[in-house]
Design a protein around this motif. Structure first.
Motif, PDB file in Angstrom:
ATOM      1  N   THR A  47       0.879  -1.376   0.236  1.00 28.44           N
ATOM      2  CA  THR A  47      -0.113   0.216   0.264  1.00 28.44           C
ATOM      3  C   THR A  47       0.914   1.221  -0.149  1.00 28.44           C
ATOM      4  O   THR A  47       0.664   2.231  -1.106  1.00 28.44           O
ATOM      5  CB  THR A  47      -1.052   0.092   1.587  1.00 28.44           C
ATOM      6  N   HIS A  48       1.882   1.732   0.925  1.00 29.30           N
ATOM      7  CA  HIS A  48       2.372   2.492   1.315  1.00 29.30           C
ATOM      8  C   HIS A  48       3.492   2.588  -0.500  1.00 29.30           C
ATOM      9  O   HIS A  48       3.600   3.666  -0.573  1.00 29.30           O
ATOM     10  CB  HIS A  48       3.529   2.147   2.075  1.00 29.30           C
ATOM     11  N   GLN A  49       3.311   1.324  -0.884  1.00 31.54           N
ATOM     12  CA  GLN A  49       4.494   1.541  -1.833  1.00 31.54           C
ATOM     13  C   GLN A  49       3.514   2.267  -3.583  1.00 31.54           C
ATOM     14  O   GLN A  49       3.979   3.124  -4.204  1.00 31.54           O
ATOM     15  CB  GLN A  49       5.268   0.275  -3.301  1.00 31.54           C
ATOM     16  N   GLN A  50       2.439   1.638  -3.249  1.00 30.14           N
ATOM     17  CA  GLN A  50       1.425   2.906  -4.097  1.00 30.14           C
ATOM     18  C   GLN A  50       1.815   3.798  -4.470  1.00 30.14           C
ATOM     19  O   GLN A  50       1.679   4.976  -5.622  1.00 30.14           O
ATOM     20  CB  GLN A  50       0.476   2.009  -4.508  1.00 30.14           C
ATOM     21  N   LEU A  51       2.003   4.621  -2.659  1.00 32.93           N
ATOM     22  CA  LEU A  51       1.552   6.119  -2.386  1.00 32.93           C
ATOM     23  C   LEU A  51       3.350   6.728  -2.570  1.00 32.93           C
ATOM     24  O   LEU A  51       3.123   8.102  -2.613  1.00 32.93           O
ATOM     25  CB  LEU A  51       0.799   6.082  -1.247  1.00 32.93           C
ATOM     26  N   LEU A  52       3.715   5.973  -2.876  1.00 32.02           N
ATOM     27  CA  LEU A  52       4.899   6.870  -2.791  1.00 32.02           C
ATOM     28  C   LEU A  52       5.808   7.576  -3.307  1.00 32.02           C
ATOM     29  O   LEU A  52       6.295   8.603  -3.270  1.00 32.02           O
ATOM     30  CB  LEU A  52       6.156   5.792  -2.346  1.00 32.02           C
ATOM     31  N   PRO A  53       5.584   7.432  -5.052  1.00 32.86           N
ATOM     32  CA  PRO A  53       5.393   8.805  -5.256  1.00 32.86           C
ATOM     33  C   PRO A  53       4.745   9.631  -5.522  1.00 32.86           C
ATOM     34  O   PRO A  53       5.202  10.977  -5.949  1.00 32.86           O
ATOM     35  CB  PRO A  53       4.586   8.021  -6.765  1.00 32.86           C
ATOM     36  N   PHE A  68       3.778  10.913   5.929  1.00 35.38           N
ATOM     37  CA  PHE A  68       4.249   9.290   4.792  1.00 35.38           C
ATOM     38  C   PHE A  68       4.343   9.131   5.447  1.00 35.38           C
ATOM     39  O   PHE A  68       4.349   7.163   5.248  1.00 35.38           O
ATOM     40  CB  PHE A  68       3.071   9.728   3.258  1.00 35.38           C
ATOM     41  N   ARG A  69       5.586   9.243   5.262  1.00 33.65           N
ATOM     42  CA  ARG A  69       7.093   8.622   5.925  1.00 33.65           C
ATOM     43  C   ARG A  69       7.137   8.506   7.164  1.00 33.65           C
ATOM     44  O   ARG A  69       8.236   6.694   7.104  1.00 33.65           O
ATOM     45  CB  ARG A  69       8.320   9.615   5.352  1.00 33.65           C
ATOM     46  N   GLU A 123       7.250   4.162   7.305  1.00 35.31           N
ATOM     47  CA  GLU A 123       8.786   2.936   8.890  1.00 35.31           C
ATOM     48  C   GLU A 123       8.019   2.184   8.980  1.00 35.31           C
ATOM     49  O   GLU A 123       8.931   1.418  10.187  1.00 35.31           O
ATOM     50  CB  GLU A 123       9.415   4.756   8.551  1.00 35.31           C
ATOM     51  N   SER A 124       7.638   2.944  10.432  1.00 37.30           N
ATOM     52  CA  SER A 124       6.271   1.717  11.114  1.00 37.30           C
ATOM     53  C   SER A 124       6.246   0.631   9.968  1.00 37.30           C
ATOM     54  O   SER A 124       5.914  -0.622  10.453  1.00 37.30           O
ATOM     55  CB  SER A 124       4.830   2.270  11.159  1.00 37.30           C
TER      56      SER A 124
END
Length: 692
Positions: free
Chosen positions: A491-497, A505-506, A510-511
């Protein structure tokens, strides 16, 4: 004088002496009614009444010439009655004949008188009239008997004349007694014994009755059957009489025999008081009965008729007959025992023959006593498998084990064997010594070879199938668990860009990464420790420190701020031996379960103390208790099974890994059912030193 001799003397003291004043009367009648009536009518007069049912049984009496008169029952077809009268005149021309008939026929009586009948009397019997006729009858002249031919010594020399040979009944009985132990069949025994007994005693008839022997393994005869006596042999009695006739130990003559009565006479008080016994003696036509006893048990009886000369048996001869009966009973018992042994041997041979396993019985001299079809097929070439194998036909490895069993009498543990010529086949081999109580070494040994080739193949296939099922289950659970761990990362990988510059978010990323790594790292550790069969390294570990490190590891996976740990140790310096990382992981899995039992207010208590093993070795026991709902009995039994869990998340391998690690450290894990007590309890035992 022995007790048996006193009984015989008392029995024969009641017998009337053989007197020339007593007349012997033969009564020919198919039924016992007429002879019984005649006995009653002539009871007060000196007459000896002998009953015979037909001419065949009366012939020895008639030819011997020992009768004073013959009374015939004519209540039968007239032609049959007239034939009997003619035969009587042929066998005993000088014996007077009296005929009794219910229906009087002048024409038939006239023919009877012409054929030599002295009187024709009607029924019922009138005693005074019959006695008068018998008193008026002329005394028959004795049948001339040629004097015994003198016997001269062989060679025709001038030696003196040797006296005629006379039979000594006592000597014949002694000789028969010596021959009894050599008999091997009950029927053969009595077929030889009874004719010799009849000849030596000079009696009309002899009959033997026996009870049924106990059957070969498989129960006992019914109560009624075991008390019945069946005829086994007879001399002087028509087979038709014995065909459907049997005695019983519960009635009649059989009920009277036993302790202390071993001998019965027709004139004895016991028989006089038993109508059924009198009837049985009448049917058989015997005057005396001797019990065949083995100890206190009646096996059967011997019945003997009256002497041909009408005199009673000499008491000394009767005593010999009594001892002969004792020896006969012992011989019968021994024959039955031999027959049971032979039957058991035959039954065992049949069982071994039908077994699919190869069975060989080897004697102490290393001879093959028995080999079934499977054994011959296994040890002999196809062209010779119908022959009997020898000891040298067995494989050398088996020969040495068999020799060891025969020489020591100790059975060797069952072992596996692969024939060198067919290594693909696998046999389970058992060697059993056969040893009697009286011998120190076995008489023989039984070799049993069970072909387990197919069962081993099936077992291997079953293990492979179980392993495949386990791999499939583990793959499914691992995929599910790893997938759950990767969901936050994905999920976070999709929102990363779009949100990589957002501080919130960061922090969330990390969590999520930390949580997923911990879950996957735990799975990896579980797989690693499951694969280990022994500790990777061994060191002395302080228990207090080990427990604290494991509790912190559990809190890292399930951080509960209010969770507390309370230790109670007999010794703060107690140590256990093992792999630090493996034992820490094992205890952490238990602590993690304890924290999950009450997440809102987790309280864990640990108690450590020494508890020696069953073998006496030093061992440390660690009891871990939580304040949750505890373990139900069924849950406690399944808690350490692979993939068992009561929650909707997790693989269900936590306590499985713990058990594997503890057992690889020579310890033991127990999940204790609560049984009404609040809180779960897991007990771990670990040695203070590992054995090599």
């Amino acid at each position: 004088m022995t007790a048996q001799s006193e009984v015989i003397q008392k029995t024969y003291a009641r017998e009337e002496p053989c007197s020339s004043l007593m007349k012997t009367i033969l009564v020919l009648a198919q039924n016992p009614e007429l002879p019984n009536a005649i006995r009653s009518a002539l009871e007060s007069h000196p007459y000896r009444i002998i009953h015979r049912p037909d001419l065949e049984e009366a012939e020895p009496l008639l030819r011997h010439g020992a009768l004073d008169a013959c009374l015939v029952d004519a209540d039968q077809p007239q032609v049959q009655a007239m034939w009997i009268i003619e035969k009587l005149r042929e066998f005993a021309p000088g014996v007077p004949i009296l005929v009794f008939s219910t229906v009087r026929s002048p024409e038939w009586e006239e023919v009877a008188y012409l054929r030599g009948v002295a009187h024709v009397l009607g029924k019922p019997i009138r005693g005074r009239l019959l006695h008068t006729f018998l008193e008026r009858l002329p005394t028959p002249s004795p049948k001339p008997v040629s004097a015994p031919r003198p016997v001269r010594p062989p060679g025709g020399g001038g030696g003196g004349i040797v006296a005629p040979v006379r039979v000594d009944p006592a000597g014949v009985l002694d000789e028969l007694t010596r021959l009894l132990p050599h008999a091997y069949s009950v029927r053969d025994l009595f077929s030889q014994l009874l004719p010799a007994l009849r000849t030596s005693l000079g009696v009309h008839r002899v009959v033997a009755f026996l009870r049924q022997p106990l059957p070969v393994e498989g129960g006992q005869p019914s109560l009624n059957e075991s008390r019945r006596l069946h005829s086994v042999a007879a001399v002087g009695i028509s087979p038709k009489v014995l065909q459907n006739f049997e005695l019983s130990l519960d009635s009649g003559v059989g009920a009277l025999l036993g302790e202390p009565v071993h001998l019965l006479r027709r004139t004895s008080e016991e028989v006089a008081a038993s109508p059924s016994a009198q009837q049985e003696l009448d049917v058989l036509g015997v005057e005396s009965v001797v019990a065949l006893m083995e100890g206190q048990v009646v096996l059967g009886l011997l019945g003997m008729g009256s002497r041909i000369d009408g005199c009673p048996l000499d008491p000394g001869v009767v005593e010999k007959v009594f001892y002969l009966a004792e020896k006969t009973a012992s011989a019968v018992q021994q024959i039955w025992a031999n027959e049971r042994v032979l039957a058991n041997h035959g039954m065992m041979t049949d069982i071994l023959r039908e077994l699919n396993s190869a069975c060989v019985v080897i004697g102490r001299d290393l001879r093959i006593l028995h080999a079934n079809k499977a054994a011959r097929t296994l040890f002999l070439p196809p062209a010779d498998n119908q022959a009997e194998p020898t000891f040298s036909d067995l494989p050398q490895t088996l020969c040495s084990r068999i020799y060891q069993v025969l020489k020591t009498g100790t059975a060797v543990p069952a072992f596996k064997h692969r024939p060198p010529e067919t290594p693909a086949r696998l046999f389970q081999v058992t060697i059993i010594p056969f040893q009697s109580k009286e011998t120190l070494l076995p008489d023989s040994a039984l070799l049993v070879m069970e072909d387990q080739t197919q069962s081993e193949q099936l077992k291997r296939l079953e293990i492979e199938a179980a392993n495949l099922r386990l791999v499939r289950t583990m793959a499914d659970r691992l995929a599910h668990e790893i997938g759950n761990a990767l969901v936050p990362v994905s999920t976070h990988q999709q929102l990363l860009p779009t949100r990589h510059k957002d501080p919130e978010f960061r922090q969330s990323l990390e969590s999520a990464l930390a949580s997923s790594v911990k879950r996957i790292a735990r799975l990896v550790n579980q797989m690693v420790f499951l694969a280990q069969d022994r500790p990777m390294s061994v060191e002395s570990l302080p228990v207090v420190t080990l427990v604290e490190d494991a509790f912190r590891e559990a809190q890292r996976h399930l951080p509960i701020q209010t969770a507390t740990l309370k230790q109670s140790n007999e010794s703060t310096t107690a140590t256990v031996a093992g792999d630090r990382e493996a034992l820490k992981h094992a205890l952490a899995e238990v602590f993690l379960n304890a924290l999950q039992a009450n997440p809102s207010d987790a309280k864990v208590a640990v108690r450590t103390y020494e508890s020696p093993t069953d073998a006496g070795a030093r061992s440390l026991r660690i009891d871990i208790m939580d304040n949750g709902d505890g373990f139900a009995s069924e849950t406690a039994q399944q808690a350490t099974d692979a993939f068992f869990t009561t929650r909707s998340v997790g693989l269900g391998l936590g306590l499985t890994v713990t058990r594997k690690v503890i057992e690889s450290h020579q310890g033991r894990l127990e999940v204790i059912p609560s049984e009404g007590r609040r809180g779960g309890l897991v007990s771990i035992s670990l040695p203070t030193e590992l054995e090599e």
